[in-house]
Design a protein around this motif. Structure first.
Motif, PDB file in Angstrom:
ATOM      1  N   TYR A 168       0.931  -1.076   0.016  1.00 52.89           N
ATOM      2  CA  TYR A 168       0.056  -0.083  -0.062  1.00 52.89           C
ATOM      3  C   TYR A 168       1.014   1.184   0.128  1.00 52.89           C
ATOM      4  O   TYR A 168       1.394   1.617   1.022  1.00 52.89           O
ATOM      5  N   LEU A 169       1.045   1.985  -1.098  1.00 52.01           N
ATOM      6  CA  LEU A 169       1.640   3.193  -1.488  1.00 52.01           C
ATOM      7  C   LEU A 169       0.890   4.181  -1.266  1.00 52.01           C
ATOM      8  O   LEU A 169      -0.408   4.326  -1.768  1.00 52.01           O
ATOM      9  N   GLY A 170       1.282   5.520  -0.733  1.00 55.63           N
ATOM     10  CA  GLY A 170       0.750   6.544  -0.844  1.00 55.63           C
ATOM     11  C   GLY A 170       1.440   7.899  -1.509  1.00 55.63           C
ATOM     12  O   GLY A 170       2.894   7.884  -1.089  1.00 55.63           O
ATOM     13  N   LEU A 171       0.756   8.760  -1.953  1.00 59.81           N
ATOM     14  CA  LEU A 171       1.665  10.150  -2.387  1.00 59.81           C
ATOM     15  C   LEU A 171       0.699  11.366  -1.614  1.00 59.81           C
ATOM     16  O   LEU A 171      -0.355  11.465  -1.958  1.00 59.81           O
ATOM     17  N   GLY A 172       1.554  12.088  -1.203  1.00 59.08           N
ATOM     18  CA  GLY A 172       1.061  13.433  -0.480  1.00 59.08           C
ATOM     19  C   GLY A 172       1.694  14.511  -1.134  1.00 59.08           C
ATOM     20  O   GLY A 172       2.925  14.680  -1.330  1.00 59.08           O
ATOM     21  N   LEU A 173       0.898  15.765  -1.382  1.00 57.55           N
ATOM     22  CA  LEU A 173       1.377  16.966  -1.918  1.00 57.55           C
ATOM     23  C   LEU A 173       0.998  17.935  -0.950  1.00 57.55           C
ATOM     24  O   LEU A 173      -0.140  17.799  -0.266  1.00 57.55           O
ATOM     25  N   CYS A 174       1.700  18.999  -0.738  1.00 57.52           N
ATOM     26  CA  CYS A 174       1.106  19.936   0.022  1.00 57.52           C
ATOM     27  C   CYS A 174       2.018  21.206  -0.542  1.00 57.52           C
ATOM     28  O   CYS A 174       3.248  21.486  -0.421  1.00 57.52           O
ATOM     29  N   THR A 175       1.369  22.281  -0.713  1.00 55.82           N
ATOM     30  CA  THR A 175       1.934  23.533  -1.223  1.00 55.82           C
ATOM     31  C   THR A 175       1.747  24.542  -0.016  1.00 55.82           C
ATOM     32  O   THR A 175       0.637  24.790   0.507  1.00 55.82           O
ATOM     33  N   VAL A 176       2.909  25.067   0.300  1.00 55.78           N
ATOM     34  CA  VAL A 176       3.149  25.985   1.500  1.00 55.78           C
ATOM     35  C   VAL A 176       3.254  27.673   0.980  1.00 55.78           C
ATOM     36  O   VAL A 176       3.761  27.528   0.193  1.00 55.78           O
ATOM     37  N   VAL A 177       2.395  28.196   1.644  1.00 61.07           N
ATOM     38  CA  VAL A 177       3.028  29.702   1.617  1.00 61.07           C
ATOM     39  C   VAL A 177       3.239  29.919   3.042  1.00 61.07           C
ATOM     40  O   VAL A 177       2.540  30.137   3.990  1.00 61.07           O
ATOM     41  N   GLU A 178       4.516  30.276   3.239  1.00 60.59           N
ATOM     42  CA  GLU A 178       5.405  30.534   4.496  1.00 60.59           C
ATOM     43  C   GLU A 178       5.414  31.785   4.875  1.00 60.59           C
ATOM     44  O   GLU A 178       6.029  32.672   4.132  1.00 60.59           O
TER      45      GLU A 178
END
Length: 795
Positions: A449-459
């Protein structure tokens, strides 16, 4: 680098200047500072989370040889003033605290009394002999319990444990719900952390009765604000206090405030007329120093059929612990203000509640707004799951584009010179989403069971004074610097920051060198002494590069302009047009080429100091320059994180297969330091999301008070972190600097969580509470067994 080829010093990959002394064991930390005759302090701490102090018997402790005295809250109250926080913010209750508790303790580890002895071990032995008579009180150890009707009050001066409550609305979220194709709700629970710096807190106070002056040695991120508070609470003028910060073995936000123990040590030195020192042990640090996080966010989002966000609502609750060293709305309010981040959202409302509980008080920790990007990108994934859409495509449809800039968030925050769509596309391409989906499908057929996560950050990286004003938070965002060229041409510079491991000395030297026209190697930076450095706001909030480096760069430019006026006079020119300094030599533009002259910075410095009669009319002797700079209300950098994980359902084991960051943090002062900060922030975020957790039981007892229980990731658990540099300069800051160092935590939390939920998707469960430990993941999967029996692999 920013791509500006005019920079000669900014952007060089120089080794960190401080590394030589640190790697040779020649660093100078607090415990390396020895004052003859210094006394040692040990604190008696409460074993109960909530109790009245009935009496304190110190007779047996006082009789122990080597004990100078035992002092209580009543003693300290005579020598110090109370800390009172009462910013004029609607919904925020004023609070105050004494140096030590007098009537009751509020959390396990609360300091009740302090023992002063000639030796640390004697002090610790004597502390064991102090008998405190407690009357136990019921404790509240969770946000929910704190707000129950009739709950015991943590702070008896307040009407309830709800210490702060603010609401906000822009647009019409109710109307957006009515017109929405779908309403999607999501929950995000970020657990309690602590900073766990390698070097725990400590201080050394030395009162000079003859001069009526206190020298206070302490590892602090903000020497001048700490000096101001220390002087005020000791009823001294700031000119009577010098704060000296040596090398610091980590801080991460824990070494900003003036804590009660530190105030007590200073007061005791003044009272006893002797140097007094204190160093906390690891147990004290984990239980009593400062905690962070522990907030829950719930979102309700109104969406169109194609996944476009029409309206967003946020409910945020935070458990702030027992005491407020900062305004209680501080961290939570920042989360709410910048939540929409890289996405086009006009209609937005939030409700933020902060409660006191019988736990160690909260404060900022690297990325106080850490939950922000997880909430937004987790909500995006929830939209995609509900509507059956591609998560990448939902992001694309909602992401701010360059054509939208400057973009005003619904809270009034303005985004300029950010590139969230560009970093998203770079990360998506680099991680090869179609290729991953093919491997994911193949893996599921094999029980993997593979998973891919994305997260765009405005810091948010640099909080200018206008931001604090708009947020209703007291404070200034300005920074100050001086640059002094000595008679020999040597260059000294100073700024109000203090590093705690970031590696400031090289990049800040490069900012000075670029502005002045010398090499970075020729610049010596002076930080951490309030008698030497100008009054600045210290290191916090990722402001080191933009506020610190930017101020030094501007001050150095001021110095160069002055030097070139002198050079023009010496060269018999009408003005300094066509002159510049490069590597400490004056150059002149002739026929389109820069040609060296015979003048060096050393030549001009000798004239400025030692031959004042040769100076132009009106020019004062010497080469000493100072400058203050207040950055824009907020400066933002941005990045997109991508994380690939593999989950073993039978055990809950989680392995990170790949991790990459596409980052735009503007002009890079030093790529070595920036890369280290990026890697360190990601590692800290992953460690917190996977392992670290402060755990209290229902009675407020800390169950994670050792490093055997409060687990921290080591290098063996961390993946290789790939970094794609996509830097574009800011047009509103000196040299185009944007700053960074906290966004890696924000992105790591979001990308990892989203990857785990992608792996969990076949089982119909969602991990909405951290840490993502094997136990928590197994519990989720056990709950899924009855509903998804065919999907759960055999044990």
């Amino acid at each position: 680098m920013s791509g500006d080829t005019l920079f000669t010093q900014i952007g060089r990959a120089l080794p960190r200047k401080e590394d030589r002394r640190l790697l040779l064991g020649k660093g100078r930390f607090l415990d390396d500072i020895v004052l003859p005759g210094a006394l040692h302090v040990c604190f008696v701490r409460a074993p109960l989370a909530h109790a009245r102090i009935v009496g304190i018997d110190s007779a047996e402790a006082q009789a122990l040889p080597g004990v100078i005295g035992v002092f209580t809250g009543a003693d300290l109250a005579r020598w110090t003033t109370k800390l009172r926080l009462e910013p004029a913010i609607e919904g925020l209750h004023p609070v105050q605290m004494t140096a030590l508790p007098i009537d009751k303790v509020r959390f396990q580890g609360d300091p009740v009394a302090c023992v002063v002895a000639t030796d640390r071990y004697v002090a610790e032995d004597a502390a064991e002999l102090v008998v405190v008579d407690f009357e136990p009180l019921d404790a509240v150890a969770s946000f929910e319990k704190a707000l129950e009707p009739g709950a015991p009050l943590v702070d008896d001066s307040l009407p309830s444990n709800l210490v702060s409550h603010q609401t906000f609305a822009a647009g019409d979220v109710a109307a957006r719900r009515d017109e929405a194709f779908s309403i999607v709700e999501a929950r995000f629970g970020l657990h309690r952390h602590t900073h766990a710096p390698l070097e725990t807190r400590g201080c050394l106070a030395d009162w000079d009765a003859g001069r009526e002056h206190l020298t206070f040695h302490i590892g602090t991120q903000a020497p001048h604000p700490l000096r101001s508070q220390l002087a005020a609470r000791l009823k001294l003028a700031e000119s009577q206090v010098t704060v000296v910060s040596p090398d610091i073995g980590g801080a991460f936000g824990q070494k900003i405030a003036l804590y009660r123990e530190e105030l007590c040590v200073a007061a005791l030195s003044r009272h006893l007329g002797r140097p007094v020192r204190w160093r906390e042990d690891r147990l004290e640090n984990l239980t009593s120093a400062s905690h962070a996080r522990e907030s829950v966010c719930r979102t309700r989002v109104s969406v169109a059929a194609d996944g476009r966000i029409l309206g967003l609502e946020l409910w945020l609750t935070e458990d702030f612990g027992a005491y407020c060293f900062y305004p209680a709305n501080y961290m939570a309010r920042v989360v709410a203000m910048i939540l929409t981040g890289p996405y086009r959202i006009a209609d937005y409302a939030f409700d933020v509640q902060v409660a006191l509980t019988n736990k160690c008080g909260n404060g900022p920790m690297r990325a106080p707004m850490a939950i922000t990007s997880w909430v937004m990108d987790g909500t995006i994934d929830a939209i995609a799951a509900r509507l059956g859409l591609d998560p990448v495509e939902v992001r694309r449809r909602n992401t701010i584009r360059v054509a939208d800039l400057p973009y005003t968030m619904p809270t009034g925050e303005v985004l300029e010179d950010v590139t969230p769509l560009e970093t998203l596309e770079a990360a998506v391409a680099a991680i090869d989403v179609p290729g991953f989906r093919a491997r994911q499908a193949e893996g599921r057929e094999q029980g993997r069971y593979l998973g891919l996560g994305l997260c765009t950050v405005v810091e948010s990286t640099t909080y200018g004074s206008k931001f604090y004003k708009a947020a209703g938070i007291p404070g200034s965002g300005h920074e100050a610097a001086w640059v002094r060229i000595e008679p020999s041409g040597a260059v000294n510079a100073s700024v109000g920051l203090m590093g705690s491991g970031q590696g400031y000395e090289s990049p800040l030297s490069q900012a000075v060198a670029e502005g002045l026209g010398v090499t970075a190697e020729a610049v010596r930076l002076q930080m951490g002494n309030t008698d030497v450095a100008p009054y600045g706001m210290g290191s916090r909030g990722g402001r080191g590069a933009t506020a610190g480096g930017g101020t030094l760069y501007l001050c150095a430019q001021k110095a160069q302009a002055h030097v070139l006026r002198l050079a023009a006079h010496v060269l018999n020119l009408n003005d300094a047009t066509g002159l510049r300094l490069r590597e400490a030599r004056v150059e002149r533009l002739l026929d389109g080429d820069w040609q060296p002259t015979s003048l060096t910075l050393a030549d001009l410095a000798r004239t400025a100091y030692l031959d004042p009669t040769a100076l132009p009319a009106g020019m004062a002797p010497g080469l000493d320059f100072s400058l203050t700079y207040d950055p824009p209300p907020m400066t933002y950098s941005n990045a997109t994180h991508a994380c690939e994980v593999e989950l073993t359902p039978a055990t809950g084991e989680l392995r990170i297969r790949r991790y990459l960051v596409a980052e735009d943090c503007g002009t890079v002062l030093n790529p070595i330091v920036v890369r280290g900060q990026q890697q360190g922030a990601v590692a800290m975020g992953l460690s917190g999301a996977l392992f670290e957790e402060v755990v209290y039981d229902a009675d407020g007892q800390n169950l994670s008070a050792t490093l055997g229980d409060y687990m921290i990731a080591t290098a063996t658990e961390m993946p290789e972190i790939e970094i794609l540099a996509l830097h574009t300069p800011s047009r509103r800051t000196p040299a185009g600097i944007k700053g960074m160092a906290e966004g890696g935590i924000m992105g790591a939390i979001g990308a990892l969580s989203n990857a785990v939920n992608d792996a969990l998707a076949p089982f119909g469960v969602v991990a909405d509470q951290m840490p993502l430990s094997p136990q928590r993941l197994r519990d989720l999967l056990r709950g899924a067994t009855s509903k998804n029996a065919g999907k759960v692999p055999p044990k």
